[in-house]
Design an enzyme around this catalytic site. Structure first.
Site, PDB file in Angstrom:
ATOM      1  N   CYS A  16      15.268  14.637 -11.881  1.00  0.00           N
ATOM      2  CA  CYS A  16      16.453  14.755 -11.003  1.00  0.00           C
ATOM      3  C   CYS A  16      16.189  14.285  -9.580  1.00  0.00           C
ATOM      4  CB  CYS A  16      16.961  16.206 -11.004  1.00  0.00           C
ATOM      5  SG  CYS A  16      15.922  17.335 -10.068  1.00  0.00           S
TER       6      CYS A  16
ATOM      7  N   HIS B 172       5.890  -0.564  -2.771  1.00  0.00           N
ATOM      8  CA  HIS B 172       5.455   0.148  -3.981  1.00  0.00           C
ATOM      9  C   HIS B 172       5.464   1.656  -3.804  1.00  0.00           C
ATOM     10  CE1 HIS B 172       3.303  -3.807  -5.216  1.00  0.00           C
ATOM     11  NE2 HIS B 172       4.598  -3.842  -5.430  1.00  0.00           N
TER      12      HIS B 172
ATOM     13  N   ASN C 260       0.832  -1.204   0.000  1.00  0.00           N
ATOM     14  CA  ASN C 260       0.000   0.000   0.000  1.00  0.00           C
ATOM     15  C   ASN C 260       0.865   1.251   0.000  1.00  0.00           C
ATOM     16  OD1 ASN C 260      -2.143  -1.757   0.095  1.00  0.00           O
ATOM     17  ND2 ASN C 260      -2.355  -1.624   2.320  1.00  0.00           N
TER      18      ASN C 260
END
Ligand code: BV8
Ligand code: ZN
Length: 240
Positions: free
Chosen positions: A115, A104, A87
């Site tokens: 950058c 994730h 999550n």
């Protein structure tokens, strides 16, 4: 006792954060999450993708941890707990869990796509005026290089953050048991952690109202919502 808690979108469902496959209503309803959560979609239509994440960030910021998040945080009084989550919200941290690896990435953070520069206050947390429908919104330009800002999440086709993945593998390697909560077990490599645990001889418990792709490989499946299952787990462990 050391517990590795692997959580997916079903962990946030009872806090009102739609699961990943349900996260597409309103403006986004005609899109497929797996197509939208990609670098290609962001390059093709940055305003659509940035607008989707701004809408989701506003939803996640309004959500509050539920009894299942609280039970996981309370487990830390009885065991060494490593949360390894797919999550991108911050509900585990807000409930008080102290060791959380985000495989994730993090929805409530953004960075320059070119950058890596971040900004404070974070533009993804700016007051949201897109309502429930959501709306397209141009991503801010990086003050440093002029690149576009993007959400600090892992898109499909992007590598997972090495530190988070290593933390997940170490959590499974070092635990006495694994508890998998609220994941369909379809997204790799996150979905391979339970089978890694089994290969290491660790017992795996799944908490999910319905069977998932992982159910055939777990030792026990409690067919119930995260809040109910995790409070039962806390009672079992705290009750001794
Ligand atoms: C990578 C962040 C390589 C973004 C996400 C073909 C075959 C196999 C794999 C692949 C393939 N083609 C491509 C791949 C790889 C791909 C993948 O796995 N695709 C799948 C779809 C086939 N994976 C990747 O691309 C990963 N990267 O492989 O990189 C690489 C290596 C080196 C160098 C370069 C590249 C990256 C994957 C990460 C994608 N990002 N999120 C965002 O949020 O927008 S994934 C996203 O979807 C979520 O984070 C989550 O992980 C996933 C959704 O899964 P779940 O969490 O399980 O949620 P879902 O809705 O599916 O299920 C909810 C469950 O909860 C259900 O079971 C339901 O029953 C249950 N539930 C509901 N209510 C409750 C409940 N449970 C308990 N209580 C309740 N109340
Ligand atoms: Zn930049």
């Amino acid at each position: 006792m050391r517990i590795a808690l692997l959580t997916g979108a079903g962990m946030s469902a009872e806090s009102g954060v739609p699961t990943f496959r349900d996260a597409l209503t309103g403006l986004w309803s005609r899109f497929d999450a797996e197509r939208l959560a990609t670098p290609q979609a962001f390059r093709a239509d940055p305003d659509l993708v940035w607008g989707w994440y701004r809408w989701r960030a506003a939803q996640a910021s309004r959500a509050t941890p539920h009894a299942g998040h609280d039970a996981i945080a309370a487990l830390e009084r009885h065991a060494h707990v490593d949360v390894v989550t797919q999550n991108v919200d911050d509900l585990h941290e807000r409930a008080g869990s102290t060791r959380v690896a985000h495989l994730h990435g993090r929805l409530l953070r953004s960075r320059c796509d070119d950058c890596g520069t971040t900004a404070s206050p974070d533009p993804i947390l700016a007051p949201y005026a897109g309502g429930d429908e959501g709306r397209r919104e141009a991503p801010p330009a990086c003050a440093r290089c002029g690149g576009r800002f993007r959400p600090d999440v892992v898109w499909f086709g992007e590598a997972l953050p090495e530190s988070a993945w290593n933390a997940g593998v170490e959590a499974v390697r070092g635990c006495d048991c694994v508890v998998v909560v609220g994941t369909s077990g379809l997204v790799q490599p996150a979905a391979s952690l339970p089978s890694m645990a089994r290969a290491l001889g660790k017992p795996v418990l799944e908490i999910n109202p319905v069977p998932s792709a992982l159910t055939p490989q777990v030792d026990a499946h409690w067919a119930m919502p995260a809040s109910t299952g995790l409070q039962r787990l806390l009672d079992d462990i705290a009750g001794g």
